[in-house]
Design an enzyme around this catalytic site. Structure first.
Site, PDB file in Angstrom:
ATOM      1  N   LYS A  91       0.843  -1.203   0.000  1.00  0.00           N
ATOM      2  CA  LYS A  91       0.000   0.000   0.000  1.00  0.00           C
ATOM      3  C   LYS A  91       0.876   1.249   0.000  1.00  0.00           C
ATOM      4  CE  LYS A  91      -3.806  -2.096   2.391  1.00  0.00           C
ATOM      5  NZ  LYS A  91      -3.061  -3.383   2.440  1.00  0.00           N
ATOM      6  N   ASP A 125      -1.133  -1.656  -4.442  1.00  0.00           N
ATOM      7  CA  ASP A 125      -2.583  -1.556  -4.228  1.00  0.00           C
ATOM      8  C   ASP A 125      -3.059  -0.145  -4.563  1.00  0.00           C
ATOM      9  OD1 ASP A 125      -2.658  -4.138  -3.225  1.00  0.00           O
ATOM     10  OD2 ASP A 125      -2.897  -3.544  -1.134  1.00  0.00           O
ATOM     11  N   MET A 126      -4.326  -0.027  -4.935  1.00  0.00           N
ATOM     12  CA  MET A 126      -4.903   1.299  -5.154  1.00  0.00           C
ATOM     13  C   MET A 126      -5.756   1.633  -3.943  1.00  0.00           C
ATOM     14  SD  MET A 126      -4.931   3.893  -7.065  1.00  0.00           S
ATOM     15  CE  MET A 126      -4.384   3.476  -8.718  1.00  0.00           C
ATOM     16  N   GLN A 155      -9.787   0.863 -10.170  1.00  0.00           N
ATOM     17  CA  GLN A 155     -11.076   0.623  -9.503  1.00  0.00           C
ATOM     18  C   GLN A 155     -12.222   1.026 -10.433  1.00  0.00           C
ATOM     19  OE1 GLN A 155      -9.570   3.453  -6.827  1.00  0.00           O
ATOM     20  NE2 GLN A 155      -9.394   2.080  -5.074  1.00  0.00           N
ATOM     21  N   ARG A 176      -4.324  -4.973 -11.693  1.00  0.00           N
ATOM     22  CA  ARG A 176      -5.407  -5.675 -11.007  1.00  0.00           C
ATOM     23  C   ARG A 176      -6.660  -4.817 -11.221  1.00  0.00           C
ATOM     24  NH1 ARG A 176      -4.393  -5.264  -5.074  1.00  0.00           N
ATOM     25  NH2 ARG A 176      -3.217  -7.171  -5.202  1.00  0.00           N
ATOM     26  N   LYS A 179     -13.528  -3.508  -8.090  1.00  0.00           N
ATOM     27  CA  LYS A 179     -14.640  -2.550  -8.054  1.00  0.00           C
ATOM     28  C   LYS A 179     -14.244  -1.309  -7.243  1.00  0.00           C
ATOM     29  CE  LYS A 179     -18.504  -5.772  -8.568  1.00  0.00           C
ATOM     30  NZ  LYS A 179     -19.680  -6.355  -7.919  1.00  0.00           N
ATOM     31  N   THR A 218     -12.235 -10.299  -8.211  1.00  0.00           N
ATOM     32  CA  THR A 218     -13.658 -10.189  -7.882  1.00  0.00           C
ATOM     33  C   THR A 218     -14.176 -11.491  -7.279  1.00  0.00           C
ATOM     34  OG1 THR A 218     -15.837  -9.652  -8.778  1.00  0.00           O
ATOM     35  CG2 THR A 218     -14.395 -10.946 -10.202  1.00  0.00           C
ATOM     36  N   HIS A 219     -15.274 -11.358  -6.510  1.00  0.00           N
ATOM     37  CA  HIS A 219     -16.007 -12.548  -6.053  1.00  0.00           C
ATOM     38  C   HIS A 219     -17.393 -12.536  -6.648  1.00  0.00           C
ATOM     39  CE1 HIS A 219     -13.500 -10.672  -2.897  1.00  0.00           C
ATOM     40  NE2 HIS A 219     -12.899 -11.838  -2.968  1.00  0.00           N
ATOM     41  N   ARG A 280     -13.113  -3.099   6.763  1.00  0.00           N
ATOM     42  CA  ARG A 280     -13.539  -2.972   5.357  1.00  0.00           C
ATOM     43  C   ARG A 280     -14.142  -4.284   4.858  1.00  0.00           C
ATOM     44  NH1 ARG A 280      -8.839   0.027   4.763  1.00  0.00           N
ATOM     45  NH2 ARG A 280      -7.761  -1.617   3.656  1.00  0.00           N
ATOM     46  N   ARG A 281     -13.551  -5.418   5.284  1.00  0.00           N
ATOM     47  CA  ARG A 281     -14.098  -6.720   4.860  1.00  0.00           C
ATOM     48  C   ARG A 281     -15.512  -6.899   5.411  1.00  0.00           C
ATOM     49  NH1 ARG A 281     -10.104  -6.176   2.420  1.00  0.00           N
ATOM     50  NH2 ARG A 281     -11.716  -5.525   1.013  1.00  0.00           N
TER      51      ARG A 281
HETATM   52  P1  FAD Z   1     -19.261  -7.630  -4.716  1.00  0.00           P
HETATM   53  O1  FAD Z   1     -20.485  -7.404  -5.515  1.00  0.00           O
HETATM   54  O2  FAD Z   1     -18.918  -6.673  -3.648  1.00  0.00           O
HETATM   55  O3  FAD Z   1     -19.280  -9.059  -4.094  1.00  0.00           O
HETATM   56  C1  FAD Z   1     -19.625 -10.220  -4.836  1.00  0.00           C
HETATM   57  C2  FAD Z   1     -20.032 -11.305  -3.873  1.00  0.00           C
HETATM   58  O4  FAD Z   1     -18.942 -11.596  -2.993  1.00  0.00           O
HETATM   59  C3  FAD Z   1     -21.211 -10.875  -2.972  1.00  0.00           C
HETATM   60  O5  FAD Z   1     -22.041 -11.984  -2.803  1.00  0.00           O
HETATM   61  C4  FAD Z   1     -20.547 -10.455  -1.701  1.00  0.00           C
HETATM   62  O6  FAD Z   1     -21.352 -10.598  -0.563  1.00  0.00           O
HETATM   63  C5  FAD Z   1     -19.359 -11.418  -1.637  1.00  0.00           C
HETATM   64  N1  FAD Z   1     -18.316 -10.751  -0.876  1.00  0.00           N
HETATM   65  C6  FAD Z   1     -17.595  -9.690  -1.253  1.00  0.00           C
HETATM   66  N2  FAD Z   1     -16.763  -9.332  -0.241  1.00  0.00           N
HETATM   67  C7  FAD Z   1     -17.012 -10.199   0.782  1.00  0.00           C
HETATM   68  C8  FAD Z   1     -16.509 -10.365   2.086  1.00  0.00           C
HETATM   69  N3  FAD Z   1     -15.598  -9.540   2.576  1.00  0.00           N
HETATM   70  N4  FAD Z   1     -16.972 -11.387   2.839  1.00  0.00           N
HETATM   71  C9  FAD Z   1     -17.878 -12.231   2.361  1.00  0.00           C
HETATM   72  N5  FAD Z   1     -18.423 -12.121   1.150  1.00  0.00           N
HETATM   73  C10 FAD Z   1     -18.005 -11.116   0.369  1.00  0.00           C
HETATM   74  N6  FAD Z   1     -10.082  -2.571  -3.583  1.00  0.00           N
HETATM   75  C11 FAD Z   1      -9.424  -1.409  -3.751  1.00  0.00           C
HETATM   76  O7  FAD Z   1     -10.038  -0.338  -3.686  1.00  0.00           O
HETATM   77  N7  FAD Z   1      -8.070  -1.404  -3.999  1.00  0.00           N
HETATM   78  C12 FAD Z   1      -7.339  -2.551  -4.129  1.00  0.00           C
HETATM   79  O8  FAD Z   1      -6.132  -2.495  -4.400  1.00  0.00           O
HETATM   80  C13 FAD Z   1      -8.024  -3.785  -3.934  1.00  0.00           C
HETATM   81  N8  FAD Z   1      -7.364  -4.960  -4.022  1.00  0.00           N
HETATM   82  C14 FAD Z   1      -8.085  -6.120  -4.016  1.00  0.00           C
HETATM   83  C15 FAD Z   1      -7.416  -7.329  -4.267  1.00  0.00           C
HETATM   84  C16 FAD Z   1      -8.139  -8.504  -4.413  1.00  0.00           C
HETATM   85  C17 FAD Z   1      -7.410  -9.780  -4.698  1.00  0.00           C
HETATM   86  C18 FAD Z   1      -9.562  -8.477  -4.303  1.00  0.00           C
HETATM   87  C19 FAD Z   1     -10.374  -9.700  -4.543  1.00  0.00           C
HETATM   88  C20 FAD Z   1     -10.208  -7.300  -3.992  1.00  0.00           C
HETATM   89  C21 FAD Z   1      -9.490  -6.124  -3.836  1.00  0.00           C
HETATM   90  N9  FAD Z   1     -10.127  -4.922  -3.542  1.00  0.00           N
HETATM   91  C22 FAD Z   1      -9.431  -3.747  -3.662  1.00  0.00           C
HETATM   92  C23 FAD Z   1     -11.539  -4.903  -3.050  1.00  0.00           C
HETATM   93  C24 FAD Z   1     -12.507  -4.685  -4.184  1.00  0.00           C
HETATM   94  O9  FAD Z   1     -12.444  -3.334  -4.591  1.00  0.00           O
HETATM   95  C25 FAD Z   1     -13.954  -4.987  -3.779  1.00  0.00           C
HETATM   96  O10 FAD Z   1     -14.325  -4.159  -2.743  1.00  0.00           O
HETATM   97  C26 FAD Z   1     -14.207  -6.416  -3.348  1.00  0.00           C
HETATM   98  O11 FAD Z   1     -13.501  -7.299  -4.166  1.00  0.00           O
HETATM   99  C27 FAD Z   1     -15.717  -6.738  -3.460  1.00  0.00           C
HETATM  100  O12 FAD Z   1     -16.121  -6.609  -4.801  1.00  0.00           O
HETATM  101  P2  FAD Z   1     -16.552  -7.861  -5.692  1.00  0.00           P
HETATM  102  O13 FAD Z   1     -16.043  -7.643  -7.083  1.00  0.00           O
HETATM  103  O14 FAD Z   1     -16.148  -9.115  -5.052  1.00  0.00           O
HETATM  104  O15 FAD Z   1     -18.133  -7.714  -5.817  1.00  0.00           O
END
Ligand code: FAD
Length: 299
Positions: A91, A125-126, A155, A176, A179, A218-219, A280-281
Site C-alpha cells: 500500500k 494496491d490502489m 477501480q 489488477r 470494483k 472479484t467474487h 472494510r471486509r
Molecule cells: P461484490 O459485488 O462486492 O461481491 C460479490 C459477492 O462476494 C457478494 O455476494 C458479496 O457478498 C461477496 N463478498 C464480497 N466481499 C465479501 C466479504 N468480505 N466477505 C464475504 N463475502 C463477500 N479494492 C481497492 O479499492 N483497492 C485494491 O487495491 C483492492 N485490491 C483487491 C485485491 C483482491 C485480490 C480483491 C479480490 C479485492 C481487492 N479490492 C481492492 C476490493 C474490491 O475493490 C472490492 O471491494 C471487493 O472485491 C468486493 O467486490 P466484488 O467484485 O467481489 O463484488
C-alpha cells in the site's frame, strides 16, 4: 446500498476491536510472516497462487514506513528462498505517500528494485482518492525501469478509471481490476452497483484490447461469467491473465474457477494491524456485519 446497509456501514466503524476480530479472523492469515507462508503453502497444494500483504496503512510519521519497507523486503526474500507461488502487494500510504511523495516513491522503488533482483513481482494496491493520481504516476515511472516486476490496480467505481487506463496505454500494462472499496464522493465514484459492474466489464475489455496482463479481482459470479466470455473473445492463453480473490471470501467460487482451468491468486494479509482491513471486509458483507453489530449490542 439499502438504507439498512448504509446504516450498518456507518456503525461498523464503532464496533469494538475484539468483536471485529472474532468475525474477521478468516480474512487474515495471522500475526506473522510464518502464518502467511503456512496459508500460502496450503493454497499452493490446491494449485492456487498468493499475494502477501503486511497489514498497516495511512502512517503518520516517516519512521513508521521503514519497518514496513523492511517487512516487504523480507516477504520478497522469503518468497524467493522458499520458492513460494507468491508475489507481494503493498500500500502506497504505508510507504508514506500521504506525507511525502518523493519519500514514498523512493521506498517503493527500493522494494521493486529488490523484487527485480529476485525475479519477483510487486503489486501496488490502489487506495483512496488522495493516493489515486500519485499511485498511477509512480507505477508509470517504475514500469519504465522494471517492466516485468511491478503492477498496480484500477477501480471500476472511479469515474476516471477509463481515462487512467488510456494514460497507461503507452507502455506495458499489468493491472489488477477491482470494483473499489474506499469511501469516495459521488463526484469521484459511481455509486450504482450495476454501473460499477458495467464499467468493470468495459475496463476489462479495453485492458485486453491494450494487451494488458490483468488480475481479474472479484467474487462477483456475474463478473466471472463476463470475464470468461472476454477471455474467449480475445483467445487468451492461461498465462495471459489471472483471477484474484481475497482470503476467506467464497472458497466455493475459488475452487470452481481453479477447476475450470484458470490461474487464481489469493490475497493473503497478515500482521498485527488488522483492524482497518477487517472493518472494510465486514462492510463488504452485510450479513456478517449485522451479526457483528448484533453481538456488540448484546454486549
Ligand atoms: P461484490 O459485488 O462486492 O461481491 C460479490 C459477492 O462476494 C457478494 O455476494 C458479496 O457478498 C461477496 N463478498 C464480497 N466481499 C465479501 C466479504 N468480505 N466477505 C464475504 N463475502 C463477500 N479494492 C481497492 O479499492 N483497492 C485494491 O487495491 C483492492 N485490491 C483487491 C485485491 C483482491 C485480490 C480483491 C479480490 C479485492 C481487492 N479490492 C481492492 C476490493 C474490491 O475493490 C472490492 O471491494 C471487493 O472485491 C468486493 O467486490 P466484488 O467484485 O467481489 O463484488
Amino acid at each position: 446500498m439499502s438504507f439498512f446497509n448504509y446504516a450498518v456501514s456507518k456503525t461498523i466503524m464503532h464496533v469494538p476491536s475484539p468483536v471485529v476480530h472474532h468475525f474477521a479472523k478468516d480474512y487474515v492469515a495471522g500475526n506473522d510472516l510464518d502464518d502467511a507462508v503456512r496459508v500460502c503453502r496450503e493454497l499452493s497444494a490446491k494449485g492456487i497462487e498468493s499475494t502477501l500483504d503486511i497489514l498497516g496503512e495511512y502512517i503518520t510519521k516517516k519512521e513508521q514506513a521503514l519497518p514496513f519497507k523492511q517487512d516487504c523486503i523480507d516477504i520478497l526474500e522469503t518468497i524467493h528462498r522458499d520458492k513460494l507461488d507468491a508475489n507481494l502487494s503493498v500500500k502506497p500510504s504505508q510507504m508514506g505517500l500521504l506525507m511525502d511523495y518523493d519519500f514514498a516513491f523512493n521506498n517503493l522503488r527500493d522494494i521493486v528494485a529488490r523484487a527485480a533482483e529476485l525475479n519477483g513481482f510487486v503489486r501496488i494496491d490502489m487506495e483512496d482518492i488522495e493516493c489515486n493520481e500519485d499511485t498511477i504516476k509512480i507505477y508509470r515511472i517504475l514500469r519504465e525501469e522494471f517492466p516485468d516486476h511491478v503492477g498496480t490496480a484500477l477501480q471500476s467505481y472511479m469515474r476516471n478509471a477509463m481515462d487512467h487506463l488510456e494514460l497507461l496505454g503507452d507502455g506495458p500494462i499489468n493491472l489488477r481490476l477491482v470494483k473499489g472499496i474506499f469511501i469516495v464522493t459521488r463526484q469521484q465514484a459511481w455509486r450504482d452497483p450495476e454501473l460499477i459492474t458495467r464499467n468493470y466489464i468495459q475496463l476489462l475489455e479495453r485492458m485486453f484490447e491494450l494487451g494488458a496482463y490483468v488480475g481479474i479481482a472479484t467474487h462477483d459470479e456475474r463478473l466471472y461469467y463476463e470475464a470468461q466470455k472476454l477471455i474467449k473473445k480475445f483467445g487468451l492463453k492461461r498465462e495471459q491473465y489471472e483471477f484474484q480473490m481475497l482470503l476467506g471470501v467464497d472458497p466455493e467460487l475459488r475452487d470452481l474457477i481453479v477447476s475450470e482451468g484458470h490461474r487464481l491468486r489469493v490475497y493473503i494479509p497478515y500482521g498485527k494491524q488488522w483492524l482497518g482491513y477487517s472493518r472494510r471486509r465486514l462492510l463488504e458483507n452485510p450479513n456478517i456485519a449485522r451479526a457483528a453489530l448484533g453481538q456488540m449490542l448484546r454486549g
